[in-house]
Scaffold this active site. Structure first.
Site, PDB file in Angstrom:
ATOM      1  N   GLU A  21       9.103  10.016  -8.384  1.00 15.55           N
ATOM      2  CA  GLU A  21       9.846  10.370  -7.159  1.00 15.55           C
ATOM      3  C   GLU A  21      10.800   9.266  -6.737  1.00 15.55           C
ATOM      4  O   GLU A  21      11.827   9.542  -6.123  1.00 15.55           O
ATOM      5  CB  GLU A  21       8.866  10.641  -6.006  1.00 15.55           C
ATOM      6  CG  GLU A  21       8.030  11.890  -6.200  1.00 15.55           C
ATOM      7  CD  GLU A  21       6.946  12.038  -5.144  1.00 15.55           C
ATOM      8  OE1 GLU A  21       6.871  11.169  -4.235  1.00 15.55           O
ATOM      9  OE2 GLU A  21       6.175  12.999  -5.243  1.00 15.55           O
ATOM     10  N   VAL A  22      10.437   8.031  -7.005  1.00 16.14           N
ATOM     11  CA  VAL A  22      11.264   6.893  -6.580  1.00 16.14           C
ATOM     12  C   VAL A  22      11.778   6.193  -7.836  1.00 16.14           C
ATOM     13  O   VAL A  22      10.978   5.751  -8.675  1.00 16.14           O
ATOM     14  CB  VAL A  22      10.454   5.910  -5.697  1.00 16.14           C
ATOM     15  CG1 VAL A  22      11.329   4.727  -5.294  1.00 16.14           C
ATOM     16  CG2 VAL A  22       9.904   6.618  -4.465  1.00 16.14           C
ATOM     17  N   HIS A  68       1.242   2.286 -10.113  1.00 10.50           N
ATOM     18  CA  HIS A  68       0.268   2.718  -9.108  1.00 10.50           C
ATOM     19  C   HIS A  68      -1.053   2.076  -9.488  1.00 10.50           C
ATOM     20  O   HIS A  68      -1.552   2.282 -10.606  1.00 10.50           O
ATOM     21  CB  HIS A  68       0.061   4.236  -9.162  1.00 10.50           C
ATOM     22  CG  HIS A  68       1.224   5.060  -8.717  1.00 10.50           C
ATOM     23  ND1 HIS A  68       1.292   5.652  -7.479  1.00 10.50           N
ATOM     24  CD2 HIS A  68       2.365   5.410  -9.361  1.00 10.50           C
ATOM     25  CE1 HIS A  68       2.421   6.339  -7.384  1.00 10.50           C
ATOM     26  NE2 HIS A  68       3.088   6.211  -8.513  1.00 10.50           N
ATOM     27  N   HIS A  75       7.455   1.338 -10.956  1.00 13.74           N
ATOM     28  CA  HIS A  75       6.307   0.851 -10.183  1.00 13.74           C
ATOM     29  C   HIS A  75       5.011   1.218 -10.876  1.00 13.74           C
ATOM     30  O   HIS A  75       4.903   2.267 -11.512  1.00 13.74           O
ATOM     31  CB  HIS A  75       6.310   1.417  -8.753  1.00 13.74           C
ATOM     32  CG  HIS A  75       6.531   2.891  -8.667  1.00 13.74           C
ATOM     33  ND1 HIS A  75       7.774   3.464  -8.829  1.00 13.74           N
ATOM     34  CD2 HIS A  75       5.674   3.924  -8.442  1.00 13.74           C
ATOM     35  CE1 HIS A  75       7.671   4.775  -8.701  1.00 13.74           C
ATOM     36  NE2 HIS A  75       6.399   5.087  -8.475  1.00 13.74           N
ATOM     37  N   ARG A 104       0.835  -1.206   0.000  1.00 10.97           N
ATOM     38  CA  ARG A 104       0.000   0.000   0.000  1.00 10.97           C
ATOM     39  C   ARG A 104       0.872   1.258   0.000  1.00 10.97           C
ATOM     40  O   ARG A 104       1.878   1.322   0.720  1.00 10.97           O
ATOM     41  CB  ARG A 104      -0.931   0.007   1.213  1.00 10.97           C
ATOM     42  CG  ARG A 104      -1.939  -1.118   1.149  1.00 10.97           C
ATOM     43  CD  ARG A 104      -3.037  -0.988   2.186  1.00 10.97           C
ATOM     44  NE  ARG A 104      -3.734  -2.274   2.288  1.00 10.97           N
ATOM     45  CZ  ARG A 104      -4.635  -2.715   1.425  1.00 10.97           C
ATOM     46  NH1 ARG A 104      -4.983  -1.959   0.384  1.00 10.97           N
ATOM     47  NH2 ARG A 104      -5.203  -3.900   1.584  1.00 10.97           N
ATOM     48  N   ASP A 105       0.448   2.244  -0.821  1.00 11.43           N
ATOM     49  CA  ASP A 105       1.152   3.525  -0.851  1.00 11.43           C
ATOM     50  C   ASP A 105       1.026   4.195   0.515  1.00 11.43           C
ATOM     51  O   ASP A 105      -0.050   4.209   1.122  1.00 11.43           O
ATOM     52  CB  ASP A 105       0.581   4.419  -1.959  1.00 11.43           C
ATOM     53  CG  ASP A 105       1.498   5.578  -2.291  1.00 11.43           C
ATOM     54  OD1 ASP A 105       2.065   5.583  -3.398  1.00 11.43           O
ATOM     55  OD2 ASP A 105       1.653   6.482  -1.433  1.00 11.43           O
ATOM     56  N   ILE A 106       2.113   4.785   0.962  1.00 12.95           N
ATOM     57  CA  ILE A 106       2.127   5.405   2.293  1.00 12.95           C
ATOM     58  C   ILE A 106       1.292   6.698   2.320  1.00 12.95           C
ATOM     59  O   ILE A 106       0.835   7.111   3.383  1.00 12.95           O
ATOM     60  CB  ILE A 106       3.601   5.662   2.713  1.00 12.95           C
ATOM     61  CG1 ILE A 106       3.751   5.719   4.213  1.00 12.95           C
ATOM     62  CG2 ILE A 106       4.188   6.881   2.028  1.00 12.95           C
ATOM     63  CD1 ILE A 106       5.193   5.643   4.677  1.00 12.95           C
TER      64      ILE A 106
HETATM   65  P1  AMP Z   1       6.174   8.211  -7.987  1.00 13.24           P
HETATM   66  O1  AMP Z   1       5.957   9.686  -7.879  1.00 13.24           O
HETATM   67  O2  AMP Z   1       5.436   7.582  -9.137  1.00 13.24           O
HETATM   68  O3  AMP Z   1       7.632   7.841  -7.964  1.00 13.24           O
HETATM   69  O4  AMP Z   1       5.490   7.593  -6.710  1.00 13.24           O
HETATM   70  C1  AMP Z   1       6.169   7.252  -5.544  1.00 13.24           C
HETATM   71  C2  AMP Z   1       5.129   6.834  -4.539  1.00 13.24           C
HETATM   72  O5  AMP Z   1       5.792   6.128  -3.504  1.00 13.24           O
HETATM   73  C3  AMP Z   1       4.365   7.981  -3.882  1.00 13.24           C
HETATM   74  O6  AMP Z   1       2.965   7.817  -4.134  1.00 13.24           O
HETATM   75  C4  AMP Z   1       4.705   7.820  -2.400  1.00 13.24           C
HETATM   76  O7  AMP Z   1       3.610   8.118  -1.554  1.00 13.24           O
HETATM   77  C5  AMP Z   1       5.089   6.358  -2.323  1.00 13.24           C
HETATM   78  N1  AMP Z   1       6.001   5.994  -1.232  1.00 13.24           N
HETATM   79  C6  AMP Z   1       7.165   6.587  -0.926  1.00 13.24           C
HETATM   80  N2  AMP Z   1       7.759   5.947   0.117  1.00 13.24           N
HETATM   81  C7  AMP Z   1       6.940   4.920   0.453  1.00 13.24           C
HETATM   82  C8  AMP Z   1       6.989   3.897   1.433  1.00 13.24           C
HETATM   83  N3  AMP Z   1       8.009   3.789   2.301  1.00 13.24           N
HETATM   84  N4  AMP Z   1       5.959   3.010   1.489  1.00 13.24           N
HETATM   85  C9  AMP Z   1       4.927   3.106   0.633  1.00 13.24           C
HETATM   86  N5  AMP Z   1       4.829   4.039  -0.328  1.00 13.24           N
HETATM   87  C10 AMP Z   1       5.817   4.949  -0.413  1.00 13.24           C
END
Ligand code: AMP
Length: 117
Positions: free
Chosen positions: A95-96, A102, A100, A30-32
């Site tokens: 961001e990561v 969503h 992934h 689950r997204d945080i």
């Molecule tokens: P993106 O902008 O597509 O890279 O999305 C990154 C997503 O990762 C965002 O929706 C964040 O809320 C989610 N996120 C970041 N850190 C965590 C975590 N530790 N556990 C779950 N979701 C995370």
């Protein structure tokens, strides 16, 4: 190192996450910061930084992302539908740096993008 992404740490069980599905290729959790009643991230267990970094070798795991999405959607009761999003690099708002999906649903999600003009 690419294997040190926050999602790789979740895959390895080094930091906690609400994992809803995992197999040999992918992990879903689950997204945080959920942006819908159901907001799950589905990631390859092996780091692929972005959609601009995929190769033909990745095709089995890329296919598994979609079958995992269908499984999670069934588990979460999303028979009315859902949205899958992949953000890529700066213009996509990624961001990561760990590819992934969503998976979002649980209510009508409205237009995909709000136009600025
Ligand atoms: P993106 O902008 O597509 O890279 O999305 C990154 C997503 O990762 C965002 O929706 C964040 O809320 C989610 N996120 C970041 N850190 C965590 C975590 N530790 N556990 C779950 N979701 C995370």
């Amino acid at each position: 190192m690419p294997e040190d992404t926050i999602f790789a740490k979740i895959v390895r069980g080094e930091i906690p996450a609400d994992v809803v599905y995992r197999d040999e290729h992918v992990t879903a959790f689950r997204d945080i910061h959920p942006q819908a009643p159901v907001h799950v991230l589905i990631v390859p267990n092996r780091v692929i930084p972005s959609a601009l970094d995929v190769t033909e070798e990745d095709e089995p795991v890329l296919g598994r992302l979609f079958t995992a999405a269908r499984r999670v959607a069934e588990q979460e009761g999303l028979a009315d539908g859902f949205r899958l999003i992949v953000n890529c690099r700066a213009h996509g708002g990624q961001e990561v740096d760990h590819l992934h999906l969503h998976l979002m649903g649980g209510e009508p999600l409205g237009p995909m993008r709000v136009r600025r003009r």
